[in-house]
Design a protein around this motif. Structure first.
Motif, PDB file in Angstrom:
ATOM      1  N   VAL A  56       0.838  -1.209   0.000  1.00 29.99           N
ATOM      2  CA  VAL A  56       0.000   0.000   0.000  1.00 29.99           C
ATOM      3  C   VAL A  56       0.868   1.252   0.000  1.00 29.99           C
ATOM      4  O   VAL A  56       0.619   2.201  -0.767  1.00 29.99           O
ATOM      5  CB  VAL A  56      -0.954   0.000   1.217  1.00 29.99           C
ATOM      6  N   MET A  57       1.899   1.281   0.837  1.00 31.64           N
ATOM      7  CA  MET A  57       2.790   2.447   0.895  1.00 31.64           C
ATOM      8  C   MET A  57       3.506   2.664  -0.439  1.00 31.64           C
ATOM      9  O   MET A  57       3.649   3.801  -0.903  1.00 31.64           O
ATOM     10  CB  MET A  57       3.808   2.280   2.028  1.00 31.64           C
ATOM     11  N   ILE A  58       3.954   1.570  -1.064  1.00 34.00           N
ATOM     12  CA  ILE A  58       4.634   1.691  -2.363  1.00 34.00           C
ATOM     13  C   ILE A  58       3.668   2.224  -3.414  1.00 34.00           C
ATOM     14  O   ILE A  58       4.024   3.076  -4.233  1.00 34.00           O
ATOM     15  CB  ILE A  58       5.223   0.333  -2.782  1.00 34.00           C
ATOM     16  N   CYS A  59       2.403   1.720  -3.392  1.00 32.35           N
ATOM     17  CA  CYS A  59       1.386   2.195  -4.348  1.00 32.35           C
ATOM     18  C   CYS A  59       1.043   3.671  -4.114  1.00 32.35           C
ATOM     19  O   CYS A  59       0.641   4.369  -5.048  1.00 32.35           O
ATOM     20  CB  CYS A  59       0.125   1.344  -4.244  1.00 32.35           C
ATOM     21  N   LEU A  60       1.200   4.137  -2.876  1.00 30.68           N
ATOM     22  CA  LEU A  60       0.966   5.556  -2.556  1.00 30.68           C
ATOM     23  C   LEU A  60       2.188   6.418  -2.862  1.00 30.68           C
ATOM     24  O   LEU A  60       2.237   7.584  -2.508  1.00 30.68           O
ATOM     25  CB  LEU A  60       0.591   5.701  -1.078  1.00 30.68           C
ATOM     26  N   ASN A  61       3.187   5.810  -3.512  1.00 32.13           N
ATOM     27  CA  ASN A  61       4.397   6.518  -3.943  1.00 32.13           C
ATOM     28  C   ASN A  61       5.318   6.900  -2.786  1.00 32.13           C
ATOM     29  O   ASN A  61       6.122   7.817  -2.903  1.00 32.13           O
ATOM     30  CB  ASN A  61       4.044   7.765  -4.763  1.00 32.13           C
ATOM     31  N   VAL A  62       5.190   6.185  -1.669  1.00 33.43           N
ATOM     32  CA  VAL A  62       6.164   6.347  -0.591  1.00 33.43           C
ATOM     33  C   VAL A  62       7.453   5.666  -1.050  1.00 33.43           C
ATOM     34  O   VAL A  62       7.412   4.551  -1.574  1.00 33.43           O
ATOM     35  CB  VAL A  62       5.649   5.691   0.713  1.00 33.43           C
ATOM     36  N   PRO A  63       8.618   6.314  -0.914  1.00 42.05           N
ATOM     37  CA  PRO A  63       9.872   5.675  -1.336  1.00 42.05           C
ATOM     38  C   PRO A  63      10.020   4.276  -0.743  1.00 42.05           C
ATOM     39  O   PRO A  63       9.675   4.045   0.422  1.00 42.05           O
ATOM     40  CB  PRO A  63      10.949   6.628  -0.806  1.00 42.05           C
ATOM     41  N   ILE A  64      10.556   3.351  -1.543  1.00 41.74           N
ATOM     42  CA  ILE A  64      10.640   1.956  -1.118  1.00 41.74           C
ATOM     43  C   ILE A  64      11.461   1.814   0.163  1.00 41.74           C
ATOM     44  O   ILE A  64      11.109   1.048   1.063  1.00 41.74           O
ATOM     45  CB  ILE A  64      11.238   1.089  -2.245  1.00 41.74           C
ATOM     46  N   ALA A  65      12.575   2.557   0.248  1.00 37.17           N
ATOM     47  CA  ALA A  65      13.417   2.469   1.444  1.00 37.17           C
ATOM     48  C   ALA A  65      12.637   2.881   2.691  1.00 37.17           C
ATOM     49  O   ALA A  65      12.720   2.219   3.736  1.00 37.17           O
ATOM     50  CB  ALA A  65      14.655   3.355   1.274  1.00 37.17           C
ATOM     51  N   VAL A  66      11.870   3.965   2.586  1.00 35.78           N
ATOM     52  CA  VAL A  66      11.065   4.436   3.718  1.00 35.78           C
ATOM     53  C   VAL A  66       9.989   3.414   4.061  1.00 35.78           C
ATOM     54  O   VAL A  66       9.748   3.113   5.248  1.00 35.78           O
ATOM     55  CB  VAL A  66      10.435   5.807   3.396  1.00 35.78           C
ATOM     56  N   SER A  67       9.352   2.840   3.031  1.00 37.26           N
ATOM     57  CA  SER A  67       8.302   1.835   3.255  1.00 37.26           C
ATOM     58  C   SER A  67       8.864   0.616   3.983  1.00 37.26           C
ATOM     59  O   SER A  67       8.244   0.097   4.926  1.00 37.26           O
ATOM     60  CB  SER A  67       7.697   1.397   1.913  1.00 37.26           C
ATOM     61  N   LEU A  68      10.039   0.146   3.554  1.00 35.39           N
ATOM     62  CA  LEU A  68      10.663  -1.008   4.196  1.00 35.39           C
ATOM     63  C   LEU A  68      11.002  -0.704   5.655  1.00 35.39           C
ATOM     64  O   LEU A  68      10.787  -1.541   6.541  1.00 35.39           O
ATOM     65  CB  LEU A  68      11.935  -1.403   3.445  1.00 35.39           C
ATOM     66  N   ALA A  69      11.549   0.487   5.899  1.00 28.06           N
ATOM     67  CA  ALA A  69      11.933   0.857   7.261  1.00 28.06           C
ATOM     68  C   ALA A  69      10.708   0.931   8.169  1.00 28.06           C
ATOM     69  O   ALA A  69      10.728   0.425   9.300  1.00 28.06           O
ATOM     70  CB  ALA A  69      12.669   2.198   7.247  1.00 28.06           C
ATOM     71  N   ILE A  70       9.633   1.544   7.679  1.00 23.56           N
ATOM     72  CA  ILE A  70       8.404   1.666   8.482  1.00 23.56           C
ATOM     73  C   ILE A  70       7.840   0.283   8.788  1.00 23.56           C
ATOM     74  O   ILE A  70       7.456  -0.012   9.928  1.00 23.56           O
ATOM     75  CB  ILE A  70       7.362   2.529   7.742  1.00 23.56           C
ATOM     76  N   ALA A  71       7.792  -0.590   7.764  1.00 24.52           N
ATOM     77  CA  ALA A  71       7.271  -1.944   7.972  1.00 24.52           C
ATOM     78  C   ALA A  71       8.121  -2.704   8.979  1.00 24.52           C
ATOM     79  O   ALA A  71       7.601  -3.424   9.849  1.00 24.52           O
ATOM     80  CB  ALA A  71       7.225  -2.691   6.638  1.00 24.52           C
ATOM     81  N   GLY A  72       9.462  -2.541   8.890  1.00 21.49           N
ATOM     82  CA  GLY A  72      10.351  -3.211   9.840  1.00 21.49           C
ATOM     83  C   GLY A  72      10.146  -2.722  11.258  1.00 21.49           C
ATOM     84  O   GLY A  72      10.108  -3.513  12.212  1.00 21.49           O
ATOM     85  N   VAL A  73       9.996  -1.398  11.432  1.00 21.03           N
ATOM     86  CA  VAL A  73       9.769  -0.812  12.755  1.00 21.03           C
ATOM     87  C   VAL A  73       8.436  -1.291  13.328  1.00 21.03           C
ATOM     88  O   VAL A  73       8.340  -1.621  14.526  1.00 21.03           O
ATOM     89  CB  VAL A  73       9.814   0.732  12.680  1.00 21.03           C
ATOM     90  N   ILE A  74       7.401  -1.349  12.490  1.00 21.38           N
ATOM     91  CA  ILE A  74       6.091  -1.836  12.949  1.00 21.38           C
ATOM     92  C   ILE A  74       6.207  -3.286  13.448  1.00 21.38           C
ATOM     93  O   ILE A  74       5.668  -3.644  14.502  1.00 21.38           O
ATOM     94  CB  ILE A  74       5.054  -1.750  11.811  1.00 21.38           C
ATOM     95  N   GLY A  75       6.937  -4.109  12.673  1.00 18.10           N
ATOM     96  CA  GLY A  75       7.120  -5.501  13.074  1.00 18.10           C
ATOM     97  C   GLY A  75       7.850  -5.627  14.403  1.00 18.10           C
ATOM     98  O   GLY A  75       7.459  -6.415  15.276  1.00 18.10           O
ATOM     99  N   LEU A  76       8.913  -4.834  14.588  1.00 15.34           N
ATOM    100  CA  LEU A  76       9.667  -4.876  15.845  1.00 15.34           C
ATOM    101  C   LEU A  76       8.817  -4.399  17.021  1.00 15.34           C
ATOM    102  O   LEU A  76       8.859  -4.986  18.113  1.00 15.34           O
ATOM    103  CB  LEU A  76      10.926  -4.009  15.719  1.00 15.34           C
ATOM    104  N   LEU A  77       8.041  -3.330  16.811  1.00 18.49           N
ATOM    105  CA  LEU A  77       7.177  -2.826  17.880  1.00 18.49           C
ATOM    106  C   LEU A  77       6.138  -3.863  18.287  1.00 18.49           C
ATOM    107  O   LEU A  77       5.868  -4.062  19.477  1.00 18.49           O
ATOM    108  CB  LEU A  77       6.476  -1.544  17.417  1.00 18.49           C
ATOM    109  N   ALA A  78       5.548  -4.526  17.278  1.00 20.96           N
ATOM    110  CA  ALA A  78       4.478  -5.483  17.553  1.00 20.96           C
ATOM    111  C   ALA A  78       4.980  -6.733  18.269  1.00 20.96           C
ATOM    112  O   ALA A  78       4.249  -7.325  19.075  1.00 20.96           O
ATOM    113  CB  ALA A  78       3.797  -5.879  16.241  1.00 20.96           C
TER     114      ALA A  78
END
Length: 345
Positions: free
Chosen positions: A12-34
């Motif tokens: 979804v973030m990639i489709c919203l044109n969020v840079p891939i690096a930022v999308s990966l970092a956010i997804a990784g942080v969400i996973g670690l938090l959860a």
């Protein structure tokens, strides 16, 4: 379930044109938090820094810079002239020149982007002028440039070696034969299209002309000998060879006295941006890779696949379909760094 939700969020973030690096970092942080809570975020910055400063990765900006120097000093033009004199007499000769030129250029720069920038700017306008058609010209150039992914010194191979903790040199050795087979296949398809659509023959074969262009381009042909000879001879590592490629390309460019400083500056800035993109992807992928490893996702995936089948060919088929789907969404560098820890087990 968490992995599926993270993947959906990433797409979804990639489709919203969020840079891939930022999308990966956010997804990784969400996973670690959860899974591990806020305390797991203390070392995020340090992990990202460590992941993007490995010695082998220094080769990437060096090879990109070597390609920029070649592009700004007339080296790629002389390379094209030799290949044209060698195979230009075949029907659809310019398409063959594009493929042959990419084959040689890949052995020096290791970058498909540098390949297209160097040869595409010369050959695509010529192909269009001689009736090849813009779609065919673009297809041949982009397809042949992808040989740089396989043929050493390949930048994707360097990324894979860093991610899989394996030998860059052994990967380089393994890339030669598949690269040559790929080039031969591309030439076969180009010849088939040339016969079907009656593309022109560029020039009659002349040994005198071939000799003249070869002698003029002789310093250019010393580059792959220096780079690959240094690696396979055990004199330098792949990273050191990248620095050697820069010095050798600069020496050849100065020998020809055609270094265009304005063009070189633009190419270096473009190369710096490409390198920054790759390094950001590497840093962000470290977060995701760390989460996947601690959550034992690779081990679970391996168990699930082996529970379904233990046939090596079926497993390879499943992985190839997986790579195809991943390739729809991720930059090649991000895909390599993210997928390697999952599929290696």
């Amino acid at each position: 379930m968490l992995i599926f939700l993270m993947f959906v969020a990433l797409v979804v973030m990639i489709c919203l044109n969020v840079p891939i690096a930022v999308s990966l970092a956010i997804a990784g942080v969400i996973g670690l938090l959860a899974t591990e809570g806020q305390d797991s975020l203390v070392t995020v910055a340090l992990d990202m820094y460590d992941g993007s400063t490995k010695f082998s990765l220094i080769a990437i900006p060096m090879f990109v810079l070597a390609g920029a120097i070649m592009n700004a000093s007339g080296i790629s033009r002389r390379l094209s002239a030799v290949v044209s004199a060698l195979i230009g007499f075949v029907r659809g000769g310019l398409a063959m020149v594009s493929i042959g030129g990419s084959l040689f250029f890949a052995e020096i720069s290791g970058s498909a982007v540098a390949d297209v920038a160097a040869l595409g700017s010369i050959l695509i306008p010529e192909m269009k002028k001689r009736g090849y058609g813009a779609p065919f010209s673009a297809a041949v150039t982009s397809s042949s440039a992808s040989l740089a992914i396989i043929i050493p010194p390949s930048i994707p191979m360097i990324l894979y070696a860093v991610s899989a903790n394996t030998s860059v040199e052994q990967l380089f050795v393994a890339g030669f034969v598949p690269g040559l087979i790929g080039a031969a296949g591309l030439m076969g398809v180009a010849y088939m299209f040339a016969r079907r659509y009656d593309f022109p023959v560029e020039e009659a074969f002349s040994f005198k002309h071939l000799k003249a262009t070869f002698i003029e381009a002789l310093p250019t042909f010393s580059l792959p000998v220096i780079i690959l000879g240094g690696i396979f001879g055990g004199f330098v590592t792949a990273t050191e060879a990248a620095g050697l490629a820069v010095l050798a390309s600069l020496a050849v460019g100065l020998y020809y006295r055609e270094v265009d400083l304005k063009r070189l500056k633009e190419a270096m800035l473009d190369g710096g941006i490409q390198t920054a993109v790759v390094m950001l992807l590497v840093a962000a992928s470290v977060l995701m890779g760390g989460f996947l490893t601690r959550a034992q996702v690779p081990q679970q995936m391996a168990q699930d696949i082996l529970a379904f089948t233990d046939n090596r060919y079926v497993i390879l088929l499943i992985l190839n379909v997986f790579f195809l789907v991943i390739g729809f969404f991720l930059h090649s560098a991000a895909a390599i760094i993210l997928v390697v820890p999952i599929v290696i087990p």
